[in-house]
Scaffold this motif. Structure first.
Motif, short mmCIF file in Angstrom:
data_model
loop_
_atom_site.label_atom_id
_atom_site.label_comp_id
_atom_site.label_asym_id
_atom_site.label_seq_id
_atom_site.Cartn_x
_atom_site.Cartn_y
_atom_site.Cartn_z
N GLU A 74 -13.34 9.03 -3.03
CA GLU A 74 -13.48 7.62 -3.36
C GLU A 74 -12.52 6.74 -2.57
O GLU A 74 -12.87 5.63 -2.15
CB GLU A 74 -13.26 7.41 -4.86
CG GLU A 74 -14.40 7.88 -5.73
CD GLU A 74 -14.41 9.38 -5.93
OE1 GLU A 74 -15.42 9.90 -6.46
OE2 GLU A 74 -13.43 10.06 -5.53
N VAL A 75 -11.29 7.21 -2.36
CA VAL A 75 -10.31 6.41 -1.64
C VAL A 75 -10.79 6.09 -0.23
O VAL A 75 -10.64 4.96 0.26
CB VAL A 75 -8.95 7.15 -1.60
CG1 VAL A 75 -7.98 6.46 -0.63
CG2 VAL A 75 -8.34 7.19 -2.99
N PHE A 76 -11.42 7.07 0.42
CA PHE A 76 -11.90 6.86 1.79
C PHE A 76 -13.27 6.20 1.82
O PHE A 76 -13.69 5.71 2.88
CB PHE A 76 -11.92 8.20 2.54
CG PHE A 76 -10.55 8.73 2.84
CD1 PHE A 76 -9.83 8.28 3.93
CD2 PHE A 76 -9.96 9.67 2.00
CE1 PHE A 76 -8.57 8.76 4.19
CE2 PHE A 76 -8.69 10.17 2.27
CZ PHE A 76 -7.98 9.71 3.36
N MET A 77 -13.96 6.18 0.71
CA MET A 77 -15.26 5.51 0.64
C MET A 77 -15.09 4.00 0.48
O MET A 77 -15.90 3.21 1.00
CB MET A 77 -16.04 6.06 -0.56
CG MET A 77 -17.37 5.38 -0.84
SD MET A 77 -18.11 6.01 -2.37
CE MET A 77 -17.06 5.21 -3.59
N ALA B 165 0.83 -1.21 0.00
CA ALA B 165 0.00 0.00 0.00
C ALA B 165 0.87 1.26 0.00
O ALA B 165 0.58 2.23 -0.71
CB ALA B 165 -0.93 0.00 1.21
N LEU B 166 1.92 1.26 0.79
CA LEU B 166 2.82 2.42 0.82
C LEU B 166 3.60 2.56 -0.48
O LEU B 166 3.75 3.68 -1.00
CB LEU B 166 3.77 2.31 2.01
CG LEU B 166 3.17 2.55 3.38
CD1 LEU B 166 4.17 2.23 4.48
CD2 LEU B 166 2.68 4.00 3.52
N ALA C 4 -3.60 4.09 4.39
CA ALA C 4 -4.27 3.21 5.37
C ALA C 4 -5.65 2.80 4.87
O ALA C 4 -6.08 1.64 5.06
CB ALA C 4 -4.38 3.92 6.71
N ALA C 5 -6.36 3.72 4.22
CA ALA C 5 -7.68 3.39 3.67
C ALA C 5 -7.56 2.32 2.59
O ALA C 5 -8.37 1.38 2.52
CB ALA C 5 -8.35 4.64 3.12
N LEU D 185 -6.95 -1.00 4.31
CA LEU D 185 -8.18 -1.54 4.88
C LEU D 185 -9.08 -2.14 3.80
O LEU D 185 -9.69 -3.20 4.01
CB LEU D 185 -8.93 -0.45 5.64
CG LEU D 185 -8.28 0.03 6.94
CD1 LEU D 185 -9.05 1.22 7.51
CD2 LEU D 185 -8.21 -1.10 7.96
N THR D 186 -9.15 -1.48 2.65
CA THR D 186 -9.94 -2.04 1.54
C THR D 186 -9.36 -3.37 1.10
O THR D 186 -10.10 -4.35 0.89
CB THR D 186 -9.96 -1.06 0.36
OG1 THR D 186 -10.43 0.21 0.81
CG2 THR D 186 -10.87 -1.56 -0.75
N ALA D 187 -8.04 -3.43 0.95
CA ALA D 187 -7.39 -4.67 0.54
C ALA D 187 -7.64 -5.79 1.56
O ALA D 187 -7.89 -6.94 1.19
CB ALA D 187 -5.88 -4.45 0.36
#
Length: 498
Positions: A164-167, A47-48, A117-118, A121-123
């Motif tokens: 969208e990233v945080f949704m 993710a990073l 981080a979002a 969490l999605t992954a």
């Protein structure tokens, strides 16, 4: 779920050392812990890595600038949907405000970390969904594939810390919870998605499908789901004012959600972003198409999720690139499921293709110039040099980040010309003008400028359809109270007449 043509597809063959033959199996809790202990660090690092370009620029697009200015307004005592307005729900402005309060408001680096981080969490939610359906390998596959393809759009869309990233963590969590029969939590996740961006409500479609096809009585699960959705939204509406909340998030965007005007411009954008997403998902699409040709896949809920997300992309007929991020989670799960019934080399090929596409998009984000950002930085420096810290300014344009970079408060609640002309909807033709503004916006705008005239007005229209000479109200205001001062990088500066 995908059909399982043979029990062997779910089995994992491993070699067993002599010393291990009589060792008792790990308890389920231990096995679960070991699985996630190994997977989470890998996904966190990925993710990073995929979001390294997001740290390159102070801002990626005007949405980030809008949120940053909103957060400052709220911290200074502004009221959401009254003196601080936008067409979006409140969760992300509140998140920006909270992060600024903790970390300072001069950098978006903490928000970049929050966006990473979002995505993590999605992954993880997608990995948990895939693991529960198809096993451990599928969980790893879904998590890795998602992060690889999550950057497969224009970097201004994929790398920005915007709606969208945080949704997406909420939408992925909603489907995960529904698959486990946790209906209240599924409803709460849908509500979280809706309160981040309205189109997050698309996740309710697969949730309701899973609910309807579960065995046993449905009344209690339906009630739990609906209460989970309704209570947070009702609470936020009460907190921000029900009529204002409804107006700014639903009913006040009629002109924005229209296909009339600039049809060719909008269709070109849509086709371009579709092509970019297809390139970013080069590893996902072939297995999905292959399985569609050779077998019934099942997974109706995932197809419905994809269809509902596609409808959300179409809603409003603007086709901005960041809208397409909503398609990626269901595509990842469909591809993961397809790869479970295809030969192993298909999985290797999908991962390699996704990794190569990811590398190209990350390189694009690291190397591509951002001329609009350079213009905004020059403008902000000029505004800062010509005004005092306590003076308010009006930047008439579509770059609200100018206020944030200059450290100056806006003279109006309307941070861009879009809400007053409809230009922010991507219109570049006949659907731009005072009559296409949000209802009541010009009345409030005139009152603000009359009560507290800005010390400086910056006309950053640069020949676009929202130029002041096309807007009678603004043209008369400037002519009666301001003198033209100078031109900075194409933007015209006006100072109050003495």
């Amino acid at each position: 779920m995908l059909a399982d043509p043979s029990p062997s597809l779910r089995s994992v063959t491993t070699s067993v050392l002599p010393s291990q033959r009589h060792r008792p199996a790990d308890p389920p809790v231990t096995a679960e812990f070991r699985y996630w202990r190994r997977l989470i660090p890998v996904l966190a690092a990925l993710a990073l890595l995929t979001r390294v370009p997001s740290f390159r620029h102070p801002l990626w697009n005007p949405d980030e600038g809008y949120l940053a200015v909103q957060a400052r307004q709220l911290a200074s005592g502004g009221t959401l949907y009254a003196t601080v307005v936008d067409r979006k729900p409140p969760l992300l402005p509140w998140l920006y405000e909270a992060v600024f309060a903790l970390c300072g408001d001069t950098s978006l680096t903490p928000l970049r970390l929050a966006a990473a981080a979002a995505q993590l969490l999605t992954a993880l939610a997608l990995a948990a969904t895939a693991r529960s359906r198809w096993g451990d390998r599928a969980g790893r596959t879904a998590g890795v594939l998602y992060l690889l393809v999550s950057v497969g759009l224009n970097p201004e869309d994929a790398q920005a810390a915007t709606f969208e990233v945080f949704m997406l963590p909420f939408t992925a969590a909603a489907v995960l919870c529904a698959g486990r029969g946790a209906w209240t939590r599924a409803g709460l996740a849908v509500a979280g998605a809706c309160l981040t961006k309205q189109t997050g409500g698309a996740a309710l479609v697969p949730v309701l499908w899973l609910l309807w096809h579960r065995p046993g009585p449905r009344r209690t699960p339906v009630l739990r789901t609906l209460v989970g959705v309704a209570l947070p939204i009702a609470a936020v509406a009460w907190l921000t004012g029900p009529s204002r909340f409804l107006f700014w998030t639903v009913t006040g965007s009629a002109a924005y959600a229209s296909f009339t005007g600039s049809e060719l411009h909008v269709l070109t954008r849509g086709l371009t972003n579709t092509a970019l997403l297809a390139a970013g998902c080069a590893g996902l699409l072939p297995p999905v198409v292959r399985v569609l040709r050779i077998a019934r896949t099942g997974a109706v809920d995932l197809w419905l999720w994809l269809a509902a997300s596609a409808g959300a992309v179409l809603l409003g007929f603007h086709f901005f690139g960041h809208y397409y991020l909503q398609l990626i989670p269901p595509l990842v799960l469909l591809a993961t499921g397809a790869l479970q019934i295809l030969p192993t080399h298909r999985l290797t090929g999908a991962l390699c293709a996704s990794a190569c596409a990811c590398a190209l998009f990350v390189a694009w984000g690291l190397l591509a110039p951002r001329p609009d950002l350079a213009h905004t930085q020059r403008l902000a420096a000029a505004v800062e040099a010509r005004t005092g810290p306590a003076e308010r300014v009006l930047v008439w344009g579509i770059h609200p980040e100018t206020y944030w970079m200059a450290g100056r408060a806006p003279a109006s609640r309307f941070l861009t010309a879009g809400l007053l002309t409809n230009y922010s909807g991507g219109r570049d033709g006949p659907q731009v003008g005072e009559k296409y503004a949000v209802d009541g916006a010009w009345r409030d705008f005139r009152a603000e400028l009359t009560d507290r005239p800005p010390a400086l007005v910056v006309d950053d229209s640069r020949g676009k359809p929202f130029a002041p000479d096309r807007l009678p109200t603004l043209r008369r205001f400037l002519a009666s109270r301001y003198d033209r001062s100078c031109v900075v990088d194409g933007a015209v500066f006006y100072v109050r007449a003495r």
